[in-house]
Design an enzyme around this catalytic site. Structure first.
Site, mmCIF file in Angstrom:
data_model
loop_
_atom_site.group_PDB
_atom_site.id
_atom_site.type_symbol
_atom_site.label_atom_id
_atom_site.label_comp_id
_atom_site.label_asym_id
_atom_site.label_seq_id
_atom_site.Cartn_x
_atom_site.Cartn_y
_atom_site.Cartn_z
ATOM 1 N N GLY A 1 48.762 38.338 30.511
ATOM 2 C CA GLY A 1 49.396 39.583 31.350
ATOM 3 C C GLY A 1 48.511 40.722 31.352
ATOM 4 O O GLY A 1 48.857 41.665 30.574
ATOM 5 N N SER B 1 46.082 42.122 34.319
ATOM 6 C CA SER B 1 46.089 42.737 35.495
ATOM 7 C C SER B 1 47.455 43.290 36.254
ATOM 8 O O SER B 1 48.418 42.705 35.862
ATOM 9 C CB SER B 1 45.377 41.675 36.638
ATOM 10 O OG SER B 1 44.133 41.269 36.266
ATOM 11 N N GLU C 1 36.370 35.447 26.257
ATOM 12 C CA GLU C 1 36.709 35.058 27.756
ATOM 13 C C GLU C 1 35.591 34.688 28.890
ATOM 14 O O GLU C 1 35.660 34.204 29.644
ATOM 15 C CB GLU C 1 37.294 36.335 28.285
ATOM 16 C CG GLU C 1 38.079 35.992 29.442
ATOM 17 C CD GLU C 1 39.029 36.791 30.361
ATOM 18 O OE1 GLU C 1 39.359 37.810 29.478
ATOM 19 O OE2 GLU C 1 39.460 36.723 31.185
HETATM 20 C C1 FAD Z 1 41.383 32.982 39.938
HETATM 21 C C2 FAD Z 1 41.908 34.086 39.320
HETATM 22 C C3 FAD Z 1 42.884 33.927 38.222
HETATM 23 C C4 FAD Z 1 43.189 35.160 37.550
HETATM 24 N N1 FAD Z 1 44.111 34.992 36.359
HETATM 25 C C5 FAD Z 1 44.434 36.153 35.784
HETATM 26 C C6 FAD Z 1 45.407 35.884 34.771
HETATM 27 O O1 FAD Z 1 45.784 34.997 34.397
HETATM 28 N N2 FAD Z 1 45.799 36.955 34.289
HETATM 29 C C7 FAD Z 1 45.190 38.371 34.639
HETATM 30 O O2 FAD Z 1 45.749 39.352 33.857
HETATM 31 N N3 FAD Z 1 44.403 38.612 35.760
HETATM 32 C C8 FAD Z 1 44.062 37.234 36.316
HETATM 33 N N4 FAD Z 1 43.217 37.574 37.454
HETATM 34 C C9 FAD Z 1 42.896 38.923 37.885
HETATM 35 C C10 FAD Z 1 41.653 39.351 37.708
HETATM 36 O O3 FAD Z 1 41.361 39.632 36.365
HETATM 37 C C11 FAD Z 1 41.231 40.398 38.727
HETATM 38 O O4 FAD Z 1 41.429 39.840 40.003
HETATM 39 C C12 FAD Z 1 39.988 41.144 38.269
HETATM 40 O O5 FAD Z 1 40.120 41.879 37.099
HETATM 41 C C13 FAD Z 1 39.551 42.095 39.790
HETATM 42 O O6 FAD Z 1 40.572 42.936 40.068
HETATM 43 P P1 FAD Z 1 40.867 42.935 41.377
HETATM 44 O O7 FAD Z 1 41.469 41.585 41.977
HETATM 45 O O8 FAD Z 1 42.340 44.190 41.418
HETATM 46 O O9 FAD Z 1 39.988 43.657 42.410
HETATM 47 P P2 FAD Z 1 39.128 45.284 42.310
HETATM 48 O O10 FAD Z 1 39.179 45.630 41.042
HETATM 49 O O11 FAD Z 1 40.084 45.582 43.262
HETATM 50 O O12 FAD Z 1 37.944 44.911 42.911
HETATM 51 C C14 FAD Z 1 37.627 44.091 44.325
HETATM 52 C C15 FAD Z 1 36.166 44.473 44.573
HETATM 53 O O13 FAD Z 1 35.994 45.844 44.652
HETATM 54 C C16 FAD Z 1 34.647 46.116 44.081
HETATM 55 N N5 FAD Z 1 34.726 46.883 42.855
HETATM 56 C C17 FAD Z 1 35.681 46.997 41.669
HETATM 57 N N6 FAD Z 1 35.425 47.891 40.893
HETATM 58 C C18 FAD Z 1 34.079 48.261 41.283
HETATM 59 C C19 FAD Z 1 33.352 49.265 40.359
HETATM 60 N N7 FAD Z 1 33.432 49.672 39.405
HETATM 61 N N8 FAD Z 1 32.075 49.223 41.105
HETATM 62 C C20 FAD Z 1 31.827 48.872 42.234
HETATM 63 N N9 FAD Z 1 32.322 47.916 42.888
HETATM 64 C C21 FAD Z 1 33.847 47.719 42.154
HETATM 65 C C22 FAD Z 1 33.967 44.673 43.943
HETATM 66 O O14 FAD Z 1 32.940 44.250 44.888
HETATM 67 C C23 FAD Z 1 35.192 43.757 43.263
HETATM 68 O O15 FAD Z 1 34.847 42.386 43.707
HETATM 69 C C24 FAD Z 1 42.810 36.264 38.010
HETATM 70 C C25 FAD Z 1 42.062 36.418 39.081
HETATM 71 C C26 FAD Z 1 41.555 35.492 39.800
HETATM 72 C C27 FAD Z 1 40.817 35.350 40.971
#
Ligand code: FAD
Length: 730
Positions: free
Chosen positions: A125, A127, A242
């Site tokens: 837990g 994100s 991780e």
């Molecule tokens: C298959 C899968 C399983 C997951 N399982 C878990 C889980 O079990 N537990 C959990 O807590 N989370 C989980 N996650 C979530 C994951 O950790 C987040 O999706 C990840 O940290 C990215 O956050 P976001 O999706 O909000 O994307 P955002 O942070 O919004 O990013 C989207 C895009 O924006 C751009 N971006 C973001 N930040 C920057 C920056 N600093 N500079 C330039 N570009 C940037 C990049 O292109 C990025 O790919 C999972 C995700 C996936 C896809």
């Protein structure tokens, strides 16, 4: 072979037997991304019964007391089989180790044995909808109450929350503190009042994602993990666990294995061989990460590199499979076509690979910060006899730097410049015994010296002389005089040797052909069998036509118009001979890659545009990070080939492919980041990049070696293929 090697082999055999039994019984079918999607409590239970959950934890808390290197063996065997391991993966990989590192003895006693027994399963837990890449922005709040905490907030993307018994939760315990300071970690019972789980279907229609709503959930004091307010530091340390495992490389392995088996024409084999060379190198990097974890370190940089390169590799496997398998993705087809289904799984899972566990942009910003001198210490280095990583390399490297500093530039003749000094120092004889004309030392020492020549852009016939000496020494022979060079005819070239030892034919582009006092030659007998002979550089009938490569280094045509040669020995294949200079060439390429990276990192740190140094632009940081990645891969591949020794031409082939790819990408990025001044002869960048462009296809082209790797891989069954790739358990 060490005791550890014996234990690893035994473990590998046991895991293979279990997996094969389950597949044969139809209890699971190999699939892509099974470590996230393949949830089977019975399979997790079967692993628990064998002590394979918590393998690295102390025996006293229910663990197996084994190393991370052993866990690498276990996990890679499960991953490459596409086994359903999701049930226990998070607890085993990172929450157990986090409890071990930060949990109270009571928390350890309470949870670790039950995770190891497969009874307690964890989801992550972390994100939230407003806290993704910027995880420190979590809003879920924990408020102190009598005897514990009340947690309220929403977690999202929580894989397998609907099946897990417990959640690891990152929450804010101090709202007044600076963003990173007020965070703490909690262990939350998923059956507690106020926990609600809502399903979210992913691209493939699978249900592993969830939203987890925490509404005033009570968590007792003793379920705080580690120190209050220390959550950020703790969670970032978890990242090495991780990000640094083979699940960041092998999510599409079942599909890759299908493509390897099907690779047919030269184009298929070339792409497949490149993929396999990268895979073998990433595996060696993962072994390094495991070793660092065993040493109690947190190899955050190496893990970030592994994750960024590994997850792109996993995605690229889909494209390779499309090219090679020529099937359409079919998620549900009947009759079942394994390849079509694996491809469907791979395509729909792939977008998540470069997002979960840290998005590409975040990983690259970590890596770019390392592109400063002295920052690459946690990357793989040779381990000396006393077990000290990097010490032996550092000594030889320091000596070489002292000798070569300031001596590089455009190639010189052998009479002037540094070559006479190197001869006096005996460098050409390093790596072979004194009774065979050598100067002692190990192959690794020679590799470090040659690498230093690349780093200081010193062009001398060291590589060629050393290679000639090593090839002759393999047959118990001493080369007569240096400088020496090696001649292995390319496709379309032949040197024939008659029964009386007379060699005829022409070979082009021989490195330092003009200066060679001795030439080690691969010639072909009338019956087609190859043979190594030695030719005196002053022999009658030897004619030279001068030429150069892109860097101006001598690459001369040699005509053997009836030249008398001395027999050295029979060989199996010319490639085995060519692999010796190819390995040294990879090391020299690595040196020049380091040179280019250093120049570029220094340049972007001081060159300003739009009022700030280039390095402060994210695009520039990303390009620099990818250069660090390529240099790291080259370093790992050269290290692996050196460790394997001259008896393993296949490792030299892998190093040749990986360093050639790095040469292409690093030179391209370096020139881009230097702007116009980099495309002049006035700026020193060209001294390294012109060499890189020349060397990447010398002693065998990238494509040629890639095809050879794939051809070898294709001839192997599933398990031997993996053994060959890892260089273990053979
Ligand atoms: C298959 C899968 C399983 C997951 N399982 C878990 C889980 O079990 N537990 C959990 O807590 N989370 C989980 N996650 C979530 C994951 O950790 C987040 O999706 C990840 O940290 C990215 O956050 P976001 O999706 O909000 O994307 P955002 O942070 O919004 O990013 C989207 C895009 O924006 C751009 N971006 C973001 N930040 C920057 C920056 N600093 N500079 C330039 N570009 C940037 C990049 O292109 C990025 O790919 C999972 C995700 C996936 C896809």
């Amino acid at each position: 072979m060490t005791d550890d090697d014996h234990h690893h082999r035994a473990l590998r055999r046991e895991v293979r037997a279990l997996v094969a039994g389950w597949i044969a019984a139809g209890r699971f079918r190999p699939r892509c991304d099974a470590w996230l999607r393949g949830y089977d409590a019975e399979f997790s239970q079967a692993l628990a019964e064998r002590g394979w959950i918590g393998l690295t934890w102390p025996v006293g808390v229910g663990g197996g007391g084994r190393s991370n290197a052993a866990r690498l063996v276990l996990t890679e065997e499960l991953l490459r089989a596409g086994a359903p391991v999701a049930g226990h993966w998070m607890g085993d990989r990172q929450i157990g180790p986090a409890i071990l590192r930060y949990g109270t003895p009571e928390l350890q006693r309470r949870y670790l044995p039950r995770i190891a027994a497969g009874e307690v399963t964890f989801c992550l837990g972390m994100s939230e909808s407003e806290a993704g890449s910027d995880l420190s922005a979590v809003r879920t709040a924990a408020t102190a109450v009598a005897g514990g905490w009340r947690i309220t907030g929403r977690k999202i993307w929580t894989s397998h929350a609907h099946r897990s018994t417990h959640a690891y939760v990152l929450a804010r315990t101090d709202r007044a503190a600076e963003q990173h300071a007020g965070l703490s970690e909690f262990i939350v019972d998923m059956t507690a009042d106020g926990v609600q789980v809502r399903p979210i279907l992913d691209l493939r229609g699978d249900h592993h994602f969830n939203e987890v709503v925490l509404d005033d959930v009570f968590v007792p004091d003793d379920h705080v993990l580690g120190q209050l307010g220390n959550g950020w530091k703790q969670v970032t340390e978890q990242l090495a666990f991780e990000r640094g495992g083979m699940e960041r490389v092998l999510s599409t392995y079942p599909l890759l294995a299908a493509a390897v088996a099907a690779a047919g024409d030269q184009a298929d084999l070339g792409s497949t061989g490149r993929a396999l060379a990268l895979l073998a190198t990433l595996r060696r990097l993962a072994k390094h990460v495991a070793g660092q974890l065993d040493a109690g370190e947190a190899p955050v940089l190496a893990a970030a590199i592994l994750k960024d390169v590994g997850t792109r590799f996993e995605q690229d496997v889909n494209e390779l499979a499309r090219e090679v398998l020529a099937v359409e993705p079919d998620p549900v087809g009947e009759p079942v076509d394994d390849a079509a289904q694996l491809l469907a799984d791979g395509i729909l899972a792939a977008p998540g690979f470069t997002i979960r566990g840290g998005v590409t942009a975040v990983l690259r910003s970590i890596i770019a910060r390392s592109a400063r001198p002295g920052q690459l210490a946690d990357l793989p280095a040779r381990v000396d006899a006393a077990g000290a990583a990097g010490a032996a390399d550092a000594d030889v490297r320091a000596v070489a730097d002292d000798v070569l500093r300031g001596r590089g530039g455009e190639p010189q003749t052998v009479d002037a410049g540094i070559w006479p000094t190197l001869l006096e120092l005996g460098w050409a004889g390093v790596g072979r015994p004194e009774d065979l004309g050598g100067a002692g030392g190990e192959l690794a020492d020679l590799v470090t010296l040659v690498q230093a020549c690349g780093r200081h852009v010193v062009s001398v016939p060291l590589l060629e002389s050393a290679a000639a000496g090593l090839i002759a020494a393999q047959h118990g022979h001493t080369v007569k005089a240096v400088p020496a060079t090696v001649v292995v005819p390319r496709a379309g070239e032949t040197l024939r040797i008659a029964d009386d030892g007379i060699v005829t034919g022409f070979v082009g582009r021989v490195p330092w052909g003009r200066a060679a006092a001795t030439i080690i030659v691969v010639a072909t007998r009338a019956d087609g069998r190859p043979l190594i002979v030695e030719v005196d550089g002053a022999a009658d009938g030897l004619e030279r036509t001068p030429g150069t490569n892109l860097a101006g280094e001598p690459r001369d045509g040699l005509r053997f118009a009836g030249v008398t040669a001395r027999r050295i020995g029979d060989i199996g294949a010319p490639e085995d001979v060519r692999a010796v200079p190819a390995l040294l060439r990879s090391a020299m390429t690595l040196g020049s890659l380091e040179n280019v990276l250093e120049h570029t990192a220094a340049h972007v740190a001081v060159r300003e545009q739009f009022g700030r140094p280039l390095a402060r632009f994210q695009d520039v940081g990303s390009a620099l990070a990818q250069m660090v990645e390529q240099v790291t891969l080259a370093r790992v591949a050269v290290l692996a080939a050196t460790e394997a020794g001259l008896g393993r031409p296949d490792r030299a082939m892998i190093a040749a492919v990986v360093t050639a790819r790095a040469a292409t990408d690093v030179a391209r990025s370096a020139h881009q980041l230097h702007g116009a001044m980099g495309v002049t002869r006035e700026h020193p960048l060209h001294l390294a990049t012109r060499r890189l462009w020349s060397w990447r296809d010398e002693w065998g082209s990238e494509r040629e070696w890639a095809v050879a790797i794939a051809a070898q891989a294709r001839s192997l069954a599933a398990d031997p293929l993996w053994d060959w790739l890892t260089g273990e358990s053979e």
